[in-house]
Write a protein that holds these residues in place. Structure first.
Motif, PDB file in Angstrom:
ATOM      1  N   GLY A 386       0.812  -1.212   0.000  1.00 13.85           N
ATOM      2  CA  GLY A 386       0.000   0.000   0.000  1.00 13.85           C
ATOM      3  C   GLY A 386       0.846   1.263   0.000  1.00 13.85           C
ATOM      4  O   GLY A 386       0.535   2.239  -0.707  1.00 13.85           O
ATOM      5  N   ALA A 387       1.930   1.232   0.785  1.00 14.53           N
ATOM      6  CA  ALA A 387       2.808   2.403   0.823  1.00 14.53           C
ATOM      7  C   ALA A 387       3.479   2.632  -0.529  1.00 14.53           C
ATOM      8  O   ALA A 387       3.561   3.770  -1.014  1.00 14.53           O
ATOM      9  N   LEU A 388       3.962   1.552  -1.156  1.00 13.27           N
ATOM     10  CA  LEU A 388       4.606   1.679  -2.466  1.00 13.27           C
ATOM     11  C   LEU A 388       3.618   2.163  -3.528  1.00 13.27           C
ATOM     12  O   LEU A 388       3.953   3.009  -4.367  1.00 13.27           O
ATOM     13  N   GLN A 425      14.302   6.286  -3.996  1.00 18.34           N
ATOM     14  CA  GLN A 425      14.552   6.662  -2.606  1.00 18.34           C
ATOM     15  C   GLN A 425      13.249   7.010  -1.889  1.00 18.34           C
ATOM     16  O   GLN A 425      13.066   6.662  -0.706  1.00 18.34           O
ATOM     17  N   ARG A 426      12.334   7.688  -2.580  1.00 17.88           N
ATOM     18  CA  ARG A 426      11.045   8.008  -1.985  1.00 17.88           C
ATOM     19  C   ARG A 426      10.249   6.730  -1.671  1.00 17.88           C
ATOM     20  O   ARG A 426       9.589   6.641  -0.634  1.00 17.88           O
ATOM     21  N   LEU A 427      10.304   5.763  -2.572  1.00 18.61           N
ATOM     22  CA  LEU A 427       9.628   4.486  -2.319  1.00 18.61           C
ATOM     23  C   LEU A 427      10.235   3.782  -1.116  1.00 18.61           C
ATOM     24  O   LEU A 427       9.527   3.224  -0.273  1.00 18.61           O
ATOM     25  N   ARG A 428      11.568   3.785  -1.025  1.00 20.55           N
ATOM     26  CA  ARG A 428      12.237   3.144   0.116  1.00 20.55           C
ATOM     27  C   ARG A 428      11.858   3.829   1.425  1.00 20.55           C
ATOM     28  O   ARG A 428      11.562   3.164   2.436  1.00 20.55           O
ATOM     29  N   LEU A 429      11.850   5.160   1.408  1.00 24.03           N
ATOM     30  CA  LEU A 429      11.511   5.896   2.618  1.00 24.03           C
ATOM     31  C   LEU A 429      10.053   5.699   3.030  1.00 24.03           C
ATOM     32  O   LEU A 429       9.710   5.735   4.217  1.00 24.03           O
ATOM     33  N   SER A 430       9.155   5.488   2.038  1.00 27.95           N
ATOM     34  CA  SER A 430       7.749   5.247   2.376  1.00 27.95           C
ATOM     35  C   SER A 430       7.577   3.948   3.146  1.00 27.95           C
ATOM     36  O   SER A 430       6.699   3.840   4.011  1.00 27.95           O
ATOM     37  N   VAL A 431       8.428   2.941   2.840  1.00 25.10           N
ATOM     38  CA  VAL A 431       8.384   1.682   3.591  1.00 25.10           C
ATOM     39  C   VAL A 431       8.923   1.905   4.999  1.00 25.10           C
ATOM     40  O   VAL A 431       8.353   1.433   5.993  1.00 25.10           O
ATOM     41  N   GLU A 432      10.034   2.626   5.104  1.00 26.33           N
ATOM     42  CA  GLU A 432      10.637   2.895   6.411  1.00 26.33           C
ATOM     43  C   GLU A 432       9.679   3.710   7.280  1.00 26.33           C
ATOM     44  O   GLU A 432       9.616   3.529   8.512  1.00 26.33           O
TER      45      GLU A 432
END
Length: 510
Positions: A386-388, A425-432
């Motif tokens: 969902g975040a991605l 990077q934005r996708l990675r940060l959304s998971v974090e």
């Protein structure tokens, strides 16, 4: 004793006694003849009532029609017996059976039009039943007029005989068409019985009438028994499925189903021709009714098929969407990803634009499953997906798919090196940012790593090497400590021999 075994033991003595009476010709031979026909008919009536009692619920109206037809014939032969007692020579002074025989044909036609399944079948069956009623009424009135105009003319008697033959042929043909298109075994039982009875009702009375016109012998009266004997024998086989292996082909069903309304309308129009010289209003009304009924029936069928076509089109779209989407995450699955990838690859090759692929993986997901269980793992996958999806939705030309397990594929069309890395990077940060606790994970939280490869940087001419490059870059991100993004470098595959194949990497990566 089973009724299947003792039914012939009842019919054989009755038919034999009838034949003896007709050969010996005692006083009031017609009365004796009608009495024996009635005995045969009453036994058949009992068998039909028994069959109605044991029939399945949705077929009972059809069996009830057959029973009612036998009741009508019983009433006709009772009146014939009474008439023969008053007129031993059978001159039919007190009674005319024409109405009852017409009513019998109508009821058999109604039995053939009955269909309990589907709204279209019910509507078309109602139209067919209404037409059958009109046909029977017009036939009876025309027959009465012919009988009234020339009751003693041999030519008129032959014409009346041919009219009865035509009516019987109409009923038998209609029943035959209905039997041809029947698929269900329980319905085929009924329509086979009705088929054999309707043809017997055509053949044996036709033979009887021709013998009566050409001979003064009473022996032809035996043919009056035979339709009921045929019906009774078939009714005694209660559990038999006739033509068990028969399955109508779609083309046969379409042709037979198309002919059925045409037969009814054509019969109505032919009867209208018989009224042209005597009652123009009835003739014109019957012609108009025949054409309108056929048009209405065709309109119903066309409307039904258009509705079915829309429904099938919607179902097809739904199946297409289901086939390319993952149930757990709501993202497109690998099949859907490859479909979009091939389309965008062809577009990128044609326009010489950059196509970027990233492989993304949840860090230490096996350890998460081992620690918290597979149900929690599914919840984690759904939350990360969902975040991605939400983050990718902010950018045009970015597609996120669940590639398999805890791995995701990201497709970016038309982005340069810096823009593509920024989005990943934005996708990675959304998971974090989900802050899902993970005791054995990076920073004790659920994180994700990604590897990127771009078509412009490696001069790829096929899709598969580009996918393998993105997967190799993902391995580099894992080696770099996870929770990061790495671009593919030419020496990555050399540093990981045997692991640069995407298929191999899915089996070996934790």
């Amino acid at each position: 004793m089973k009724i299947q075994s003792w039914a012939p033991k009842v019919y054989v003595p009755l038919v034999a006694a009838h034949l003896v009476v007709l050969v010996v010709e005692p006083a009031r031979v017609l009365s004796w003849s009608y009495a024996l026909v009635l005995a045969t008919l009453l036994f058949t009536l009992f068998l039909c009532w028994r069959r109605l009692h044991f029939s399945v619920k949705h077929n009972r109206p059809a069996w009830a029609c057959l029973l009612l037809a036998l009741v009508v014939q019983t009433a006709a032969f009772v009146l014939l017996l009474i008439d023969s007692l008053k007129n031993p020579l059978g001159t039919l002074v007190a009674f005319d059976p024409t109405f009852y025989f017409c009513l019998n044909s109508l009821i058999l036609t109604l039995a053939a039009t009955y269909s309990p399944i589907g709204p279209l079948q019910r509507w078309s069956g109602a139209i067919d039943a209404a037409l059958a009623c009109v046909i029977a009424v017009l036939f009876y009135l025309l027959l009465r007029r012919v009988i009234g105009e020339s009751s003693t003319d041999p030519a008129a008697a032959r014409f009346i005989m041919w009219m009865f033959d035509a009516m019987a042929l109409f009923v038998a043909s209609f029943v035959t068409l209905r039997f041809i298109i029947t698929k269900r075994a329980d319905e085929r039982r009924f329509y086979f019985v009705l088929l054999m009875f309707s043809w017997a009702e055509m053949i044996f009375p036709a033979v009887h009438n021709r013998f009566i016109l050409s001979s003064e012998s009473y022996v032809p009266e035996i043919f009056l028994d035979l339709p009921f004997v045929v019906l009774g024998v078939l009714l005694s086989f209660r559990r038999t499925v006739w033509f068990r292996g028969y399955r109508p082909k779609p083309r046969v069903r379409v042709i037979a189903g198309s002919i059925t309304p045409f037969i009814l309308s054509a019969a109505l129009c032919l009867l209208a021709l018989g009224y042209l010289g005597h009652n123009a209003v009835v003739a014109i009304g019957a012609l108009i009714l025949g054409m309108i009924s056929y048009a209405v029936r065709v309109a119903l069928v066309v409307g039904h098929h258009l509705a079915l076509e829309d429904e099938l089109r919607g179902m097809h779209r739904h199946l297409q969407q289901t086939a390319i989407h993952d149930d757990l995450t709501g993202l497109i699955n690998r099949r859907g990803f490859y479909r979009i990838l091939k389309r965008d690859w062809a577009s990128a090759m044609a326009t010489q634009t950059t196509l970027t692929i990233a492989m993304m993986d949840i860090d230490n997901f096996k350890a998460y499953n081992d620690t918290y269980g597979h149900l929690a793992g599914n919840d984690c996958l759904a939350a990360v997906s969902g975040a991605l999806k939400n983050e990718a939705g902010l950018y045009q030309g970015v597609t996120v798919a669940r590639y398999g397990g805890e791995e995701f594929a990201v497709l970016l069309s038309g982005y340069d090196h810096a823009a593509a890395e920024h989005i990943l990077q934005r996708l990675r940060l959304s998971v974090e940012a989900l802050q899902i606790p993970h005791g054995r994970g990076t920073n004790r939280m659920v994180t994700a790593s990604a590897g990127i490869a771009a078509s412009a940087e490696g001069h790829y001419v096929k899709i598969e090497p580009l996918l393998d490059a993105a997967d190799a870059a993902l391995y580099a991100a894992k080696r770099a400590g996870r929770n990061c993004v790495r671009w593919f470098a030419a020496d990555m595959a050399a540093r990981e021999p045997g692991k640069h194949s995407l298929a191999d990497s899915q089996r070996s990566r934790s």
